[in-house]
Design a protein around this motif. Structure first.
Motif, PDB file in Angstrom:
ATOM      1  N   LEU A 168       0.840  -1.203   0.000  1.00  0.00           N
ATOM      2  CA  LEU A 168       0.000   0.000   0.000  1.00  0.00           C
ATOM      3  C   LEU A 168       0.871   1.249   0.000  1.00  0.00           C
ATOM      4  CD1 LEU A 168      -2.627  -1.218   2.589  1.00  0.00           C
ATOM      5  CD2 LEU A 168      -3.214  -0.342   0.312  1.00  0.00           C
ATOM      6  N   ARG A 169       1.884   1.212   0.835  1.00  0.00           N
ATOM      7  CA  ARG A 169       2.805   2.338   0.938  1.00  0.00           C
ATOM      8  C   ARG A 169       3.526   2.536  -0.392  1.00  0.00           C
ATOM      9  NH1 ARG A 169       8.103   2.059   1.582  1.00  0.00           N
ATOM     10  NH2 ARG A 169       9.217   3.795   2.551  1.00  0.00           N
ATOM     11  N   ALA A 170       4.018   1.430  -0.958  1.00  0.00           N
ATOM     12  CA  ALA A 170       4.779   1.534  -2.207  1.00  0.00           C
ATOM     13  C   ALA A 170       3.890   2.019  -3.351  1.00  0.00           C
ATOM     14  CB  ALA A 170       5.404   0.185  -2.551  1.00  0.00           C
ATOM     15  N   MET A 171       2.595   1.744  -3.272  1.00  0.00           N
ATOM     16  CA  MET A 171       1.712   2.095  -4.383  1.00  0.00           C
ATOM     17  C   MET A 171       0.937   3.383  -4.129  1.00  0.00           C
ATOM     18  SD  MET A 171       0.729  -1.374  -6.189  1.00  0.00           S
ATOM     19  CE  MET A 171       0.795  -2.818  -5.209  1.00  0.00           C
ATOM     20  N   GLY A 172       1.355   4.123  -3.109  1.00  0.00           N
ATOM     21  CA  GLY A 172       0.893   5.497  -2.997  1.00  0.00           C
ATOM     22  C   GLY A 172      -0.334   5.740  -2.150  1.00  0.00           C
ATOM     23  N   ALA A 173      -0.685   4.826  -1.250  1.00  0.00           N
ATOM     24  CA  ALA A 173      -1.793   5.122  -0.330  1.00  0.00           C
ATOM     25  C   ALA A 173      -1.435   6.356   0.500  1.00  0.00           C
ATOM     26  CB  ALA A 173      -2.042   3.922   0.582  1.00  0.00           C
ATOM     27  N   ASP A 174      -2.463   7.159   0.850  1.00  0.00           N
ATOM     28  CA  ASP A 174      -2.202   8.407   1.566  1.00  0.00           C
ATOM     29  C   ASP A 174      -1.735   8.153   2.994  1.00  0.00           C
ATOM     30  OD1 ASP A 174      -3.068   9.754  -0.666  1.00  0.00           O
ATOM     31  OD2 ASP A 174      -5.160   9.796   0.008  1.00  0.00           O
ATOM     32  N   ARG A 175      -2.185   7.058   3.579  1.00  0.00           N
ATOM     33  CA  ARG A 175      -1.791   6.733   4.952  1.00  0.00           C
ATOM     34  C   ARG A 175      -1.978   5.230   5.093  1.00  0.00           C
ATOM     35  NH1 ARG A 175      -6.088   8.308   8.975  1.00  0.00           N
ATOM     36  NH2 ARG A 175      -6.650   6.162   8.571  1.00  0.00           N
ATOM     37  N   VAL A 176      -1.097   4.568   5.823  1.00  0.00           N
ATOM     38  CA  VAL A 176      -1.235   3.130   6.029  1.00  0.00           C
ATOM     39  C   VAL A 176      -1.200   2.840   7.527  1.00  0.00           C
ATOM     40  CG1 VAL A 176      -0.282   0.848   5.543  1.00  0.00           C
ATOM     41  CG2 VAL A 176      -0.051   2.680   3.838  1.00  0.00           C
ATOM     42  N   THR A 177      -2.243   2.213   8.010  1.00  0.00           N
ATOM     43  CA  THR A 177      -2.324   1.828   9.418  1.00  0.00           C
ATOM     44  C   THR A 177      -2.465   0.313   9.505  1.00  0.00           C
ATOM     45  OG1 THR A 177      -3.486   3.879   9.927  1.00  0.00           O
ATOM     46  CG2 THR A 177      -3.630   2.120  11.569  1.00  0.00           C
ATOM     47  N   VAL A 178      -1.636  -0.305  10.328  1.00  0.00           N
ATOM     48  CA  VAL A 178      -1.784  -1.734  10.611  1.00  0.00           C
ATOM     49  C   VAL A 178      -2.374  -1.870  12.003  1.00  0.00           C
ATOM     50  CG1 VAL A 178      -0.571  -3.919  10.968  1.00  0.00           C
ATOM     51  CG2 VAL A 178       0.177  -2.366   9.154  1.00  0.00           C
ATOM     52  N   VAL A 179      -3.428  -2.658  12.127  1.00  0.00           N
ATOM     53  CA  VAL A 179      -4.039  -2.900  13.426  1.00  0.00           C
ATOM     54  C   VAL A 179      -3.585  -4.268  13.920  1.00  0.00           C
ATOM     55  CG1 VAL A 179      -6.190  -3.091  14.719  1.00  0.00           C
ATOM     56  CG2 VAL A 179      -6.017  -1.497  12.785  1.00  0.00           C
TER      57      VAL A 179
END
Ligand code: ZN
Ligand code: ZN
Length: 316
Positions: A168-179
């Motif tokens: 997700l991070r590599a493909m440009g998501a605005d923010r990534v949260t792992v729960v």
């Protein structure tokens, strides 16, 4: 050769077995997957004992070159294989399921076409993470085809959830949260760049359920924003947690996602090699390596939830 053989539910032992002759790959590391744990517990009728499990292999091919192995073997000619959806091939086989023995052994056999060369200087521990991470990358690619990623949340911080988060991070998501509610595991993930690790969910446009139980599906539906997407990749079980009314009124897309195509696998390996997926730099946090002989203990501890590392690698 030596192999870790499952002989009955919850029973593994080291045995001397005959070595495969064709397309032999000397195993450097083989990761323990959730699906191995499922078979270990005796819950997978597709994997009758005695059996050698393990499908997350990095090692050396017969010419001594380092490779990471795509364990999915497909027919190459059906309508799925010829349209870039080879993971859905009706004749697919996977290492660790008959007729193909798995990678918890000194040597495993896999078609040459399934072996992706590993770039010089890349640790084989990192290369062995290609398989679980490719599952996450595939999920993210499918999600992107439906709607913009926006702000994303991943439920579950095991290797597949991590793979999804890094993708997700590599493909440009605005923010990534792992729960990740397990605090020991959450601590190991804190240093990953641009990934927030929390113990409770947030609202998101893209939700990846890397657990797949009623409780996480419920969380996914209660935290996905209107127009959002839920990618269901975990195989935890149950069939509850859906909210069809909310899905209808707010145009939520829910889809299942399984493994990766051959292209996804190669692209994941490439992104690990060039650092877009920052795995090599965080091996200590992401993995724990144990000798193959200690496999029985590793499986027993994993079954009891006593391991904090997102991935345990066995080393023959
Ligand atoms: Zn796996
Ligand atoms: Zn096919």
């Amino acid at each position: 050769m030596r192999a870790l053989v499952q002989t009955a539910p919850n029973a593994l032992e080291m045995q001397e077995v005959s070595e495969p002759e064709n397309n032999a790959i000397r195993v450097a590391f083989c990761g323990i997957c959730g699906s191995d744990m499922h078979a270990y517990a005796g819950h997978d009728p597709r994997r009758p004992t005695p059996i050698v499990l393990g499908h997350e292999v990095a090692g050396w091919d017969s010419d001594g070159r380092p490779v990471t192995v795509n364990p999915l073997v497909t027919c190459g000619v059906c309508k799925y294989c010829t349209t870039g959806r080879d993971n859905l091939c009706p004749d697919r086989q996977i290492l660790s399921m008959p007729p193909r023995p798995g990678g918890f052994a000194e040597v495993v056999s896999a078609p040459k076409a399934n072996c992706v060369p590993v770039l010089d200087g890349i640790p084989l521990e990192a290369a062995s993470l290609t398989e679980p991470i490719a599952c996450g990358l595939h999920a993210v690619r499918l999600a992107m085809n439906i709607a913009p990623l926006g702000e994303a949340m991943v439920l579950g911080g095991g290797a597949i959830g991590l793979g999804a988060a890094l993708s997700l991070r590599a493909m440009g998501a605005d923010r990534v949260t792992v729960v990740e509610p397990n605090t020991d595991r959450a601590k190991r993930l804190m240093d990953l760049p641009d990934v927030d690790v929390l113990d409770s969910p947030v609202m998101a446009d893209t939700v990846i359920d890397a657990v797949g139980i009623d409780a996480t599906r419920t969380t996914a539906f209660s935290h996905v924003r209107p127009g959002g997407v839920i990618a269901h990749i975990g195989l935890g079980g149950g069939n509850g947690g859906f909210d069809p009314r909310y899905a209808t009124l707010q145009e939520i897309t829910f889809f299942g996602t399984y493994t990766y195509t051959a292209d996804d696998f190669r692209d994941t390996a490439q992104a690990i090699f060039d650092g877009r997926l920052p795995v090599s730099d965080h091996l200590e946090a992401l993995t724990e390596t144990r000798p193959l002989e200690e496999g029985p203990k590793a499986f027993a501890e994993l079954a009891l939830g006593q391991v904090a590392a997102p991935k345990v690698l066995l080393q023959p």
